[in-house]
Write an enzyme that holds these catalytic residues in place. Structure first.
Site, PDB file in Angstrom:
ATOM      1  CE  LYS A  13      -2.231  -1.052   3.889  1.00 36.74           C
ATOM      2  NZ  LYS A  13      -1.539  -2.492   4.397  1.00 36.74           N
ATOM      3  NE  ARG A  88      -4.239  -1.688  10.004  1.00 41.23           N
ATOM      4  CZ  ARG A  88      -2.881  -0.823   9.708  1.00 41.23           C
ATOM      5  NH1 ARG A  88      -3.110   0.345   9.314  1.00 41.23           N
ATOM      6  NH2 ARG A  88      -2.021  -1.665   9.276  1.00 41.23           N
ATOM      7  NE  ARG A 127       7.064  -2.640   5.794  1.00 43.23           N
ATOM      8  CZ  ARG A 127       5.825  -2.733   5.862  1.00 43.23           C
ATOM      9  NH1 ARG A 127       5.252  -2.419   4.766  1.00 43.23           N
ATOM     10  NH2 ARG A 127       5.289  -2.923   7.228  1.00 43.23           N
ATOM     11  NE  ARG A 160       6.429  -0.356  10.287  1.00 41.29           N
ATOM     12  CZ  ARG A 160       5.195  -0.562   9.761  1.00 41.29           C
ATOM     13  NH1 ARG A 160       5.029   0.119   8.560  1.00 41.29           N
ATOM     14  NH2 ARG A 160       4.128  -0.975  10.245  1.00 41.29           N
ATOM     15  NE  ARG A 171       2.451  -5.132  11.464  1.00 42.96           N
ATOM     16  CZ  ARG A 171       3.579  -4.695  10.819  1.00 42.96           C
ATOM     17  NH1 ARG A 171       4.596  -5.380  10.915  1.00 42.96           N
ATOM     18  NH2 ARG A 171       3.394  -3.968   9.569  1.00 42.96           N
TER      19      ARG A 171
HETATM   20  P1  AMP Z   1       0.968   0.351   9.222  1.00 48.35           P
HETATM   21  O1  AMP Z   1       2.106   1.344   9.201  1.00 48.35           O
HETATM   22  O2  AMP Z   1      -0.214   0.785   8.439  1.00 48.35           O
HETATM   23  O3  AMP Z   1       1.494  -0.966   8.829  1.00 48.35           O
HETATM   24  O4  AMP Z   1       0.529   0.254  10.651  1.00 48.35           O
HETATM   25  C1  AMP Z   1       1.773  -0.058  11.892  1.00 48.35           C
HETATM   26  C2  AMP Z   1       0.673  -0.208  12.995  1.00 48.35           C
HETATM   27  O5  AMP Z   1      -0.055   1.156  13.357  1.00 48.35           O
HETATM   28  C3  AMP Z   1      -0.479  -1.271  13.109  1.00 48.35           C
HETATM   29  O6  AMP Z   1       0.076  -2.378  13.216  1.00 48.35           O
HETATM   30  C4  AMP Z   1      -1.457  -0.586  14.304  1.00 48.35           C
HETATM   31  O7  AMP Z   1      -0.828  -0.925  15.596  1.00 48.35           O
HETATM   32  C5  AMP Z   1      -1.178   0.612  13.938  1.00 48.35           C
HETATM   33  N1  AMP Z   1      -2.522   1.185  13.002  1.00 48.35           N
HETATM   34  C6  AMP Z   1      -2.177   1.931  11.886  1.00 48.35           C
HETATM   35  N2  AMP Z   1      -3.264   2.446  11.219  1.00 48.35           N
HETATM   36  C7  AMP Z   1      -4.259   1.784  12.176  1.00 48.35           C
HETATM   37  C8  AMP Z   1      -5.615   1.882  12.067  1.00 48.35           C
HETATM   38  N3  AMP Z   1      -6.290   2.350  11.013  1.00 48.35           N
HETATM   39  N4  AMP Z   1      -6.468   1.407  13.177  1.00 48.35           N
HETATM   40  C9  AMP Z   1      -5.810   0.721  14.270  1.00 48.35           C
HETATM   41  N5  AMP Z   1      -4.545   0.598  14.314  1.00 48.35           N
HETATM   42  C10 AMP Z   1      -3.756   1.284  13.444  1.00 48.35           C
END
Ligand code: AMP
Length: 213
Positions: A13, A88, A127, A160, A171
């Protein structure tokens, strides 16, 4: 153009969002990036969110919905935006519908990048992300031009904290139980487009641009 990129963690994404930013000149809104910036700034919200993120769990809806409400109100979103990693949960999707209705705007498309779970672990552990702009690379499938240096802003690439095999499992579980019901939600709204996210990065970009014509 108001777009949403949908898919499991590591589906691509963030990588594809970078192409859409350039093509449509609209900002990427990544709730993950916003949360990570809050952690760097050591805000109360960031410190609270960190506990969930490190465990591979979703941050509570109320926090996330508050972030999006503030972000969509900013002037650079007036001509459109790319949602990346939001919504999400069903509660987030419903809140977004209500928010957009109040703003008198509509979502144009939800683009799903489909990648099977078996490929996700390898994608996530390889990554590398930019410490400054959040751009995403992969040591094997999408390497940066210079090792450990961002192609876009030349800042250092890092791993990360939540990109490890253990956290990825949580996740993915969160994705399947809490996020995948949105497939039905956006299919019913006639917005859901599925793309094969296992193709090479530039092939996925081509498919995506075609789907948006
Ligand atoms: P990402 O960078 O999108 O993979 O997000 C990393 C982490 O941030 C996720 O594993 C969640 O812990 C948190 N996170 C990001 N976006 C959301 C969301 N829309 N709802 C809940 N948690 C989020």
């Amino acid at each position: 153009m108001n777009l949403m990129l949908f898919g499991a963690p590591g589906a691509g994404k963030g990588t594809q969002a970078k192409f859409l930013i350039e093509k449509y000149n609209i900002p990427q809104i990544s709730t993950g990036d916003i949360l990570r910036a809050a952690i760097v700034d050591k805000t109360a919200m960031g410190m609270e969110a960190k506990k969930f993120m490190d465990a591979g769990q979703l941050v509570p809806d109320s926090t996330i919905i508050g972030i999006i409400k503030d972000r969509l109100a900013e002037s650079d979103c007036r001509n459109g935006f790319i949602l990346d990693g939001f919504p999400r949960t069903l509660a987030q999707a419903e809140a977004l519908n209500e928010l957009m209705e109040n703003m008198k705007i509509k979502l144009d498309k939800v683009i799903s990048l489909n990648v099977p779970d078996e490929l996700i672990v390898g994608r996530i552990t390889g990554r590398r992300v930019c410490s400054k702009c959040g751009a995403s690379f992969h040591v094997e499938f999408n390497p940066s031009k210079k090792e450990n240096v961002c192609d876009y802003c030349e800042a250092e690439l890092i791993i990360r904290k939540d990109d490890n095999e253990q956290t990825v499992k949580s996740r993915l579980e969160a994705y399947h139980t809490q996020t995948s019901p949105l497939i039905n939600f956006y299919t019913k709204m006639n917005l859901f487009i599925e793309l094969d996210g296992t193709k090479e990065v530039n092939e996925v970009t081509k498919d995506m641009i075609k789907a948006l014509l």
